[in-house]
Design an enzyme around this catalytic site. Structure first.
Site, PDB file in Angstrom:
ATOM      1  N   LEU A  57     -19.217 -54.287  33.761  1.00 15.64           N
ATOM      2  CA  LEU A  57     -17.961 -54.989  34.018  1.00 15.64           C
ATOM      3  C   LEU A  57     -17.022 -54.022  34.716  1.00 15.64           C
ATOM      4  O   LEU A  57     -16.698 -52.967  34.172  1.00 15.64           O
ATOM      5  CB  LEU A  57     -17.359 -55.469  32.686  1.00 15.64           C
ATOM      6  CG  LEU A  57     -15.965 -56.074  32.731  1.00 15.64           C
ATOM      7  CD1 LEU A  57     -15.929 -57.312  33.613  1.00 15.64           C
ATOM      8  CD2 LEU A  57     -15.513 -56.457  31.319  1.00 15.64           C
ATOM      9  N   GLU A  63       2.284 -44.495 -14.108  1.00 15.24           N
ATOM     10  CA  GLU A  63       1.556 -45.759 -13.993  1.00 15.24           C
ATOM     11  C   GLU A  63       2.423 -47.009 -14.053  1.00 15.24           C
ATOM     12  O   GLU A  63       2.046 -48.055 -13.517  1.00 15.24           O
ATOM     13  CB  GLU A  63       0.546 -45.853 -15.135  1.00 15.24           C
ATOM     14  CG  GLU A  63      -0.501 -44.766 -15.130  1.00 15.24           C
ATOM     15  CD  GLU A  63      -1.335 -44.829 -16.393  1.00 15.24           C
ATOM     16  OE1 GLU A  63      -2.458 -45.313 -16.327  1.00 15.24           O
ATOM     17  OE2 GLU A  63      -0.830 -44.399 -17.449  1.00 15.24           O
ATOM     18  N   GLN A  75       2.303 -36.643  -1.204  1.00 17.21           N
ATOM     19  CA  GLN A  75       1.986 -36.481  -2.642  1.00 17.21           C
ATOM     20  C   GLN A  75       0.669 -35.735  -2.778  1.00 17.21           C
ATOM     21  O   GLN A  75       0.659 -34.524  -2.979  1.00 17.21           O
ATOM     22  CB  GLN A  75       1.979 -37.836  -3.335  1.00 17.21           C
ATOM     23  CG  GLN A  75       3.389 -38.433  -3.457  1.00 17.21           C
ATOM     24  CD  GLN A  75       3.435 -39.728  -4.242  1.00 17.21           C
ATOM     25  OE1 GLN A  75       2.502 -40.090  -4.947  1.00 17.21           O
ATOM     26  NE2 GLN A  75       4.541 -40.444  -4.122  1.00 17.21           N
ATOM     27  N   PHE A 128      -6.249 -41.595  -9.230  1.00 21.44           N
ATOM     28  CA  PHE A 128      -5.828 -42.886  -9.793  1.00 21.44           C
ATOM     29  C   PHE A 128      -6.737 -43.396 -10.908  1.00 21.44           C
ATOM     30  O   PHE A 128      -6.870 -44.601 -11.117  1.00 21.44           O
ATOM     31  CB  PHE A 128      -5.696 -43.944  -8.683  1.00 21.44           C
ATOM     32  CG  PHE A 128      -5.013 -43.445  -7.449  1.00 21.44           C
ATOM     33  CD1 PHE A 128      -3.684 -43.064  -7.497  1.00 21.44           C
ATOM     34  CD2 PHE A 128      -5.691 -43.310  -6.242  1.00 21.44           C
ATOM     35  CE1 PHE A 128      -3.035 -42.568  -6.372  1.00 21.44           C
ATOM     36  CE2 PHE A 128      -5.066 -42.811  -5.114  1.00 21.44           C
ATOM     37  CZ  PHE A 128      -3.728 -42.447  -5.178  1.00 21.44           C
TER      38      PHE A 128
HETATM   39  C1  LIG Z   1     -10.796 -49.463  13.212  1.00 18.52           C
HETATM   40  C2  LIG Z   1     -10.983 -50.496  14.280  1.00 18.52           C
HETATM   41  C3  LIG Z   1     -10.131 -51.584  14.318  1.00 18.52           C
HETATM   42  C4  LIG Z   1     -10.295 -52.556  15.299  1.00 18.52           C
HETATM   43  N1  LIG Z   1      -9.482 -53.652  15.283  1.00 18.52           N
HETATM   44  C5  LIG Z   1      -9.667 -54.632  16.195  1.00 18.52           C
HETATM   45  C6  LIG Z   1      -8.865 -55.799  16.179  1.00 18.52           C
HETATM   46  O1  LIG Z   1      -7.966 -55.955  15.354  1.00 18.52           O
HETATM   47  N2  LIG Z   1      -9.102 -56.747  17.131  1.00 18.52           N
HETATM   48  C7  LIG Z   1     -10.079 -56.600  18.063  1.00 18.52           C
HETATM   49  O2  LIG Z   1     -10.231 -57.470  18.906  1.00 18.52           O
HETATM   50  N3  LIG Z   1     -10.859 -55.515  18.090  1.00 18.52           N
HETATM   51  C8  LIG Z   1     -10.679 -54.537  17.172  1.00 18.52           C
HETATM   52  N4  LIG Z   1     -11.490 -53.442  17.194  1.00 18.52           N
HETATM   53  C9  LIG Z   1     -12.587 -53.409  18.153  1.00 18.52           C
HETATM   54  C10 LIG Z   1     -12.208 -52.630  19.400  1.00 18.52           C
HETATM   55  O3  LIG Z   1     -11.203 -53.290  20.097  1.00 18.52           O
HETATM   56  C11 LIG Z   1     -13.441 -52.531  20.253  1.00 18.52           C
HETATM   57  O4  LIG Z   1     -14.372 -51.760  19.542  1.00 18.52           O
HETATM   58  C12 LIG Z   1     -13.136 -51.836  21.565  1.00 18.52           C
HETATM   59  O5  LIG Z   1     -12.315 -52.603  22.360  1.00 18.52           O
HETATM   60  C13 LIG Z   1     -14.402 -51.520  22.308  1.00 18.52           C
HETATM   61  O6  LIG Z   1     -14.083 -50.714  23.411  1.00 18.52           O
HETATM   62  P1  LIG Z   1     -14.710 -49.268  23.585  1.00 18.52           P
HETATM   63  O7  LIG Z   1     -14.291 -48.771  24.887  1.00 18.52           O
HETATM   64  O8  LIG Z   1     -14.397 -48.407  22.440  1.00 18.52           O
HETATM   65  O9  LIG Z   1     -16.233 -49.654  23.564  1.00 18.52           O
HETATM   66  P2  LIG Z   1     -17.469 -48.708  23.380  1.00 18.52           P
HETATM   67  O10 LIG Z   1     -17.754 -48.511  21.947  1.00 18.52           O
HETATM   68  O11 LIG Z   1     -17.328 -47.505  24.211  1.00 18.52           O
HETATM   69  O12 LIG Z   1     -18.574 -49.668  24.001  1.00 18.52           O
HETATM   70  C14 LIG Z   1     -18.830 -50.892  23.387  1.00 18.52           C
HETATM   71  C15 LIG Z   1     -19.859 -51.709  24.147  1.00 18.52           C
HETATM   72  O13 LIG Z   1     -19.276 -52.209  25.332  1.00 18.52           O
HETATM   73  C16 LIG Z   1     -20.058 -51.882  26.454  1.00 18.52           C
HETATM   74  N5  LIG Z   1     -19.156 -51.634  27.563  1.00 18.52           N
HETATM   75  C17 LIG Z   1     -17.994 -50.965  27.498  1.00 18.52           C
HETATM   76  N6  LIG Z   1     -17.396 -51.012  28.708  1.00 18.52           N
HETATM   77  C18 LIG Z   1     -18.204 -51.702  29.517  1.00 18.52           C
HETATM   78  C19 LIG Z   1     -18.134 -52.062  30.881  1.00 18.52           C
HETATM   79  N7  LIG Z   1     -17.106 -51.746  31.639  1.00 18.52           N
HETATM   80  N8  LIG Z   1     -19.159 -52.764  31.384  1.00 18.52           N
HETATM   81  C20 LIG Z   1     -20.209 -53.108  30.632  1.00 18.52           C
HETATM   82  N9  LIG Z   1     -20.328 -52.786  29.342  1.00 18.52           N
HETATM   83  C21 LIG Z   1     -19.325 -52.080  28.794  1.00 18.52           C
HETATM   84  C22 LIG Z   1     -20.851 -50.685  26.056  1.00 18.52           C
HETATM   85  O14 LIG Z   1     -22.062 -50.625  26.780  1.00 18.52           O
HETATM   86  C23 LIG Z   1     -21.075 -50.919  24.582  1.00 18.52           C
HETATM   87  O15 LIG Z   1     -22.204 -51.713  24.398  1.00 18.52           O
HETATM   88  C24 LIG Z   1     -11.341 -52.431  16.255  1.00 18.52           C
HETATM   89  C25 LIG Z   1     -12.191 -51.335  16.216  1.00 18.52           C
HETATM   90  C26 LIG Z   1     -12.021 -50.367  15.239  1.00 18.52           C
HETATM   91  C27 LIG Z   1     -12.954 -49.195  15.202  1.00 18.52           C
HETATM   92  S1  FES Z   2      -0.108 -38.557   0.099  1.00 20.30           S
HETATM   93 FE1  FES Z   2      -0.854 -40.100   1.382  1.00 20.30          FE
HETATM   94  S2  FES Z   2      -2.827 -40.450   0.594  1.00 20.30           S
HETATM   95 FE2  FES Z   2      -2.002 -39.078  -0.833  1.00 20.30          FE
END
Ligand SMILES: Cc1cc2nc3c(=O)[nH]c(=O)nc-3n(C[C@H](O)[C@H](O)[C@H](O)COP(=O)(O)OP(=O)(O)OC[C@H]3O[C@@H](n4cnc5c(N)ncnc54)[C@H](O)[C@@H]3O)c2cc1C
Ligand code: FES
Ligand code: FES
Length: 1353
Positions: A424, A1281, A121, A817
């Protein structure tokens, strides 16, 4: 290691072209890079959209491909470009929406299907949808419906209601619209429709008039894998020859190091102990963006194979900590299929959580280690990993060690017991064994892609062949600053038998273990505590069922659980929505190209799908352009003592500050443009900073220091406002003799309901680009506004110049909207002041959080009512008083309240009414227009008292509704507006029939008798929505038509295209009038320079008003051509145009339409507030989980009287989209504020709008056949609407289900359910032993034989 040396070259591919970045900035994310950088001197890739910047909406989805040299495999995965650091892409191939197809080359089937199936849309979410689907197909050309469901979970759409998107992609998957399911429960929707007599009925009675096909699949391109972009061979070679060295990328403030191996990684970690190990950046990224965290060094361990390994051992599974959650899910799913069930208890529990954790894009980025080490209290994985005693392998330069992931691991919010130099390395998940049972639980505001409110991991191990607990471990999330161990409960129940006594004590002990204080952050304390014991109860039942299976006995160890309780253990499944759409067939005698009445695809749909459609921020930047960042108040009510921008002005790239003193013209229009001395809400705009880039402007804006002095009173809630008598105004309507009618009534009742507000959440945030033309004050503004005339006037007044110097241009808007009527103009005015002061072009694009903070939304309303009725259900008197939260400025709150008061009769004739509405002035951001304009709140209030009357009379709600409905040709509203209400009743009856209401109601009752903890509810409500502006002056429109000598036509009008298909319908009208194909007519944009004095595109009147103006222009032009047509009747359009030109006939004309005079005399309480009404009815069925407050939307049927639809595909799209917005309003979208008035919910991860999982499994829409409307063009109706009101049928179905749950404990009276019906509200309204236990902390618990709610209840 070369970290001290120069920065490395970043090499990657974008859409098949090699990119070498010499100075890749580690702070830069892929999204701004694509959108703002001229990659390889080509166009900027603006097809990928910014919707939130935090991974929550999916509009930035792109595909990343990598080559795995060990497995010799190319991996494709979707990611959120807004969270993907550019430096992460070394060696990767990026594919954006532009890379898969375009109108210049050829379009990809995914793009074609979504466009032609009407899945776009406003089009702002469409590129993200396309890329999610494209990635799925690259990995699996014949995906299952479950895979399709998961692939779309991370993409939000605010316009369509998802059904057409799903249909498009389902059609690609199955090459047919039929889902191929044949079982009795799961049968194909076409089969189901037959069964319900819907299609049969349509064939019998309306053979030639109705059909159910909105798009054809037979002429669509098939998927051709050979046409896809190939993975660059160069990247394969690069990966094969993988350079064994460290890579370093340096930016202004950050260094990004990619170590070559584990040894180097450990060395780096000891050298930079504070440096985060960024794997997916899904935690660090949002922290940097939203909390301003800065990390001078970041270590990215992409090349460390030990961190990515997967290894099965005799004892279990060892997963490298950097494995993505998506990969972990796949591995665990495979393992659960391969190994014996008893070995995979923990795996299964993890898979349950991983399926709904984030969207697929997040799971593809986020790592297992990152999830664990982030130490988030709502991590869905930590409670399970802790409950099943998983082992963490840690490594540092000093060596390795292993620890259990247990209560000692979590050291505080976001903190763990890892030493700074440690990382880790891997996570060991032991196999489970016989007599060991693991389950996971979570409850969130939305079932998919939403953080848990509370979650849990529970494990019990029994002594072999007994029901005696050998070990119990339970961990909870969302109930404290870390994952919490239920220590006492876990310990003290060891050696106990798994029976009712254990259950009772477990609940008591759990409430001690999880002791959330009433003031705990996050609120909803009672709900969260109730969830902990409800989860345990579910666990209890699940374990018991498992014991049954293990022993093969119905009553293991003498415990038998009634059949009615067992469905408590079955989680809600998520199914893709499907349904049918019934529409009127266009009249057959139309000439061949006439498109009126046809389901014509949105004019821009293909461009939406290819990313070529240009929105405000897609316009290339101009020479010397500046960016404006706004500085807003952090206090809700305060005097501004001082503004100190001295530090900000010295920051790099900063040009100037813009304050109220810089406004050359009027500083106050309706309200102050920039606050001078006093702020009245958090988010009030005080000043702005202009700088050479968005980043510099944002940093500087944050550095402006403002001193405040708080003022009293602080009025935030409606209750505060009532107490302080803080009102802007009030309106009253009275009809009949109310007091006498109350006397005559058999009975009276009183009650109240609170309807929460709603955020517009248009996918494109507010944006404006101002270009001073340098002469005579001429200023050109591209703005995402639905009211260009207001923006023009405000800018002209603010600059102190006449309106004729200001041109507002709107090509398209990414959703509005109602949210882009007023505030868009203020932002345009501030940007214009900045452009005027600096003499440069100025762009201002709000970030999602800013947008939500600054702009208000739908008005929260409190409705208090007193109703007099007869015992047969007839209502004879109603006295209703409403209070709306107008916020800090009046905006259009008075008109909204007039709409509420005048529509409180909803679809019912109540002879004696006294209706009053107060608009409250508070210290929240000003609330404004929102689709439905007060009428959704009005219907919800009315249906509340209708439901209460039904309960009191012992009648069904639909009976009370039916007998009170308006009837006849001369129905009369309380303000004496006479209207023909017959279609109201027709819609009602058709909806009852289409929904098989009465049969299904019996099924619902049967279901409820058979199930204690799951309840179903069904509700049907009548809909009636007024169309047109109540402010009469606005009911006018203009159009401009040019015909060029070659016969091509350029058309424009006063309405804006924001996704509602207005321009498409307008072209259908012009084509019909001029009798030329739509392809001969072009509509470029809306501009105040072409059509002056435009009304807002609102009130469902866009086509009614502008369509008539266009018709007028076309007819004028045809009259001029008439002589030439008569002279040459066999000639073509081109012949006549040429002849006219030769004869010096003007081929340019305007058109105008003077709409209805809607005049309402509020003193007398008489008049009209709308040109006409759209009628309808909606029936919804839901199922609730009484223990968690979760609910599932099973089915919704909507019948709408859309008149003779000009474009049924567009109209059905509007109906489904509006219904979904109403569903969000009434069941899930909840704004949360701090006690000081700060909005907490400032993005899609805090404010959940409906996602694909929330759409009813079956959504059927029928346009009422044979309906006429003399008030609008071609007898059509404005449909934008009305269907928001239909969302209220889901709310009342939920209330019906709750009522069934309450009857289980003997509560049969009426009760209050406020909107939205969130899990917390549903759970706490389903009163049972668990809610009471939390309330009193003592309970006489007898879970299987009805609760003993002590006499205190
Ligand atoms: C939109 C969105 C939705 C989400 N929904 C959920 C959800 O429903 N449930 C949920 O549980 N989580 C959720 N998350 C969180 C997400 O699971 C975590 O942010 C993610 O798992 C972190 O992993 P990363 O590799 O991106 O971490 P990064 O952002 O890369 O790192 C995060 C931290 O972990 C540390 N780190 C990473 N790996 C290691 C390692 N091997 N050893 C030591 N330190 C380490 C880093 O130093 C840093 O401090 C969501 C996140 C977003 C953005
Ligand atoms: S068509 Fe999906 S946000 Fe407008
Ligand atoms: S913009 Fe990236 S997910 Fe919303």
């Amino acid at each position: 290691m070369s970290q001290q040396g120069i920065t490395d070259e970043l090499v990657f591919f974008v859409n098949g072209r090699k990119v070498r970045e010499q100075n890749a900035d580690p702070e830069l994310m892929l999204l701004p890079y694509l959108r703002k950088t001229r990659i390889l001197l080509l166009f900027k890739l603006t097809g990928t959209k910014y919707g939130c910047g935090g991974g929550g909406c999916g509009s930035c989805t792109v595909m990343i491909s990598k080559y795995n040299a060990q497995e010799k495999k190319i991996l494709h995965f979707s990611v959120n470009a807004c969270l993907t650091p550019l430096c992460m892409l070394h060696g990767a191939a990026v594919t954006t929406v532009e890379g898969i197809g375009s109108t210049r080359t050829s379009i990809h089937p995914v793009q074609e299907y979504i466009a032609k199936a009407h899945g776009s849309q406003c089009g702002f979410c469409t590129p993200g949808m396309v890329m999610s689907m494209y990635t799925l197909l690259r990995n699996n050309p014949t995906p299952s419906m479950a895979q399709l469901q998961q692939c779309l979970a991370g993409n939000l759409c605010r316009c369509t209601g998802y059904r057409p998107i799903v249909d498009a992609f389902r059609a690609i998957c199955t090459a047919s619209n039929c889902c191929q399911r044949t079982g009795p429960e799961e049968s194909c929707h076409l089969g189901k429709a037959e069964q319900d007599g819907i299609l049969a009925e349509s064939r019998d009675s309306d053979q030639l008039q109705v059909c159910s096909q909105l798009f054809k699949t037979d002429d669509l391109l098939p998927l051709d894998e050979t046409q896809e972009l190939i993975f660059p061979p160069e990247l394969m070679l690069m990966e094969e020859r993988r350079e064994k060295r460290t890579f370093v990328f340096r930016g202004e403030r950050m260094m990004w190091i990619v170590p070559a191996n584990l040894e180097e990684l450990l060395q780096l970690k000891s050298q930079y102990p504070k440096a985060p190990l960024v794997v997916g950046n899904t935690n660090i990224g949002p922290n940097m963006k939203f909390k301003g965290a800065v990390h001078p060094v970041i270590i990215h361990p992409a090349k460390v194979s030990e961190l990515h390994s997967i290894q099965f051992t005799e004892e279990g599974l060892r997963l490298g900590a950097a494995c993505s959650l998506g990969h972990v899910k796949d591995v665990l799913e495979k393992a659960t299929a391969e190994f014996a069930t008893e070995k995979t208890e923990t795996f299964q529990a993890l898979v349950e959580q991983l399926r709904v954790l984030g969207g697929e894009q997040i799971r593809n980025l986020a790592s297992l280690g990152g999830n664990i080490v982030s130490g988030s209290p709502t991590s869905d994985l930590n409670p399970i990993l802790a409950a099943s005693k998983c082992v963490l392998e840690l490594a540092s330069k000093g060596g390795r060690r292993e620890i259990h992931l247990d209560e000692n691991f979590f050291a505080g919010f976001g903190k763990t017991s890892l030493r700074p130099e440690e990382l880790l390395l891997s996570v060991f998940i032991p196999f489970s064994r016989k007599w060991q049972i693991v389950f996971a639980f979570r409850q969130a505001s939305r079932r998919e892609n939403a953080f848990s409110i509370v979650n849990a991991g529970m494990q019990v191990v029994f002594k072999d062949e007994t029901n005696v607990v050998a070990n119990l471990r339970m961990f909870f999330g969302g109930v404290g600053p870390t994952t919490v161990y239920a220590k006492r409960c876990s310990k003290e129940l060891t050696n106990r038998s798994w029976d009712e006594n254990l259950l009772n004590q477990a609940c008591e002990m759990l409430l001690d273990d999880i002791s959330l204080p009433d003031s705990a952050p996050g609120g909803s304390v009672k709900f969260r505590r109730t969830l902990t014991i409800s989860f345990f109860y579910k666990f209890y039942l699940q374990v018991w069922q498992r014991l049954q299976q293990l022993l093969g006995k119905e009553d293991p160890f003498g415990v038998n659980i009634p059949e009615r309780f067992r469905s408590a253990t079955i989680p809600f499944s998520i199914k893709l929505p499907q349904g049918f759409q019934r529409l009127q067939k266009a009249v057959l005698d139309q000439f061949s190209w006439d498109a009126v009445g046809q389901p014509v695809m949105h004019l821009s749909a293909i461009k939406h799908a290819t990313g070529e459609a240009v929105y405000c921020d897609d316009i290339p930047s101009q020479e010397g352009e500046l960016f404006l960042a706004l500085v807003t108040s952090t206090r809700a009510h305060a005097k501004i003592v001082s503004i100190d921008a001295s530090e900000a002005l010295h920051l790099p790239g900063v040009f100037d500050i813009i304050t109220t003193q810089d406004i050359p013209g009027k500083k106050i229009d309706m309200e102050e443009i920039l606050c001078g001395s006093e702020v009245t809400c958090v988010g009030h705009i005080i000043c702005g900073i202009v700088a050479d880039s968005q980043l510099h402007a944002k940093i500087a804006a944050a550095a402006v220091k403002i001193m405040y002095e708080d003022l009293e009173p602080l009025v935030l809630t409606l209750e505060d406002a009532i107490q302080h008598k803080s009102f802007y105004d009030h309106f009253k309507l009275e009809n009949g003799d109310v007091d006498a009618a109350f006397e005559k009534a058999d009975q009276q009742l009183e009650g109240q309901i609170h309807i929460g507000g709603q955020e517009h959440f248009y996918m494109e945030t507010h944006g404006v680009l101002v270009t001073p033309k340098g002469e005579d004050g001429e200023t050109e503004i591209v703005c995402s506004t639905q009211y260009p005339k207001f923006a023009q006037t405000l800018v002209a007044d603010t600059l102190g110049i006449p309106s004729n110097r200001v041109t507002i241009r709107v090509k398209r808007i990414g959703g509005a909207f109602g949210g882009k009527v007023v505030i868009a103009s203020r932002i345009a005015a501030i940007a214009a002041v900045a452009a005027h002061k600096t003499g440069r072009s100025v762009r201002c694009i709000l970030e999602r959080g800013e947008d939500m903070l600054i702009s208000g939304g739908r008005h929260p309303v409190l409705g208090r009512y007193k109703v007099g009725y007869l015992t047969d259900g007839r209502i004879i008197a109603a006295e209703v008083t409403c209070y709306s939260n107008g916020g800090n400025e009046v905006d259009c709150s008075l008109v909204v309240m007039q709409e509420i008061v005048s529509k409180l009769d909803s679809g019912y004739y109540i002879p004696h009414v006294r209706l009053t509405g107060f608009v409250c002035k508070t210290n929240l951001p000003s609330n404004t227009a929102f689709r439905g304009f007060g009428q959704p709140q009005a219907i919800a209030i009315t249906e509340s008292w209708i439901t209460d009357v039904a309960t009191k009379c012992g009648l069904s709600a639909e009976k009370v509704r039916e007998i009170n409905l308006y009837r006849g040709q001369e129905a009369c509203t309380p303000y004496k507006h006479v209207f023909d209400s017959r279609n109201q009743l027709t819609c009602w009856n058709e909806c009852l029939q289409m929904a098989s209401y009465h049969n299904r109601k019996i099924s619902v009752e049967k279901f409820n008798n058979l199930n204690r903890w799951k309840k179903r509810g069904i509700s049907i409500v009548p809909l009636r929505k007024g169309v047109g502006f109540s402010e009469s002056t606005l009911n006018q429109a203009g159009a401009l038509l040019h015909v060029y000598e070659d016969g091509s036509v350029l058309l424009t009008h006063g309405g804006t295209e924001m996704g509602q298909g207005l321009h498409t319908k307008i072209l259908q009208i012009a084509s019909h009038e001029l009798k030329i194909p739509m392809s001969a007519i072009h509509l470029s944009e809306t501009s105040t320079g072409m059509v002056p004095n435009t009304s807002p595109t609102a009130a469902s009147s866009g086509t009614d008003l502008n369509g008539m103006a266009v018709k007028d222009a076309c007819q004028t032009l045809l009259q001029r051509l008439q002589p030439f047509m008569q002279e040459n009747p066999k000639g073509t359009w081109k012949d006549w145009v040429e002849e006219a030109f030769k004869n010096k006939v003007s081929l340019s004309t305007t058109g105008f339409f003077k709409g209805d005079d809607t005049v309402m005399d509020w003193e007398k309480g008489e008049g009209t507030t709308a040109s006409y009404f759209v009628f309808g009815a909606a029936c919804s069925e839901v199922e609730i989980d009484c223990l968690t407050g979760d609910h599932k939307n099973i089915r919704t049927d909507i019948v709408i009287d859309a008149g003779c639809s000009i474009n049924p595909a567009v109209d059905i799209g509007q109906i489904e989209g509006a219904f979904t917005q109403g569903l969000g309003l009434f069941t899930m979208e909840e704004l949360k504020y701090s006690p000081k008035g700060v909005l907490y919910t400032r993005g899609p991860t805090q404010y959940e709008i409906p996602a694909v999982c929330d759409i009813p499994e079956q959504l059927n829409v029928s346009l009422l056949p044979r309906s006429q409307n003399p008030k609008a063009i071609y007898s059509s109706k404005g449909i934008g609407e009305a269907a928001v009101l239909a969302g209220c049928s889901v709310f009342y179905a939920i209330k019906d289900a709750i009522a069934a749950a309450r009857r289980e404990i003997g509560l049969t009276g009426s009760f209050t359910l406020n909107s939205p019906s969130t899990p917390a509200r549903i759970r706490m309204a389903c009163i049972d032993q668990f809610t009471e236990m939390v309330r009193f902390q003592t309970v006489c618990l007898n879970p299987f034989h009805g609760p003993l709610l002590c006499e205190r209840y």
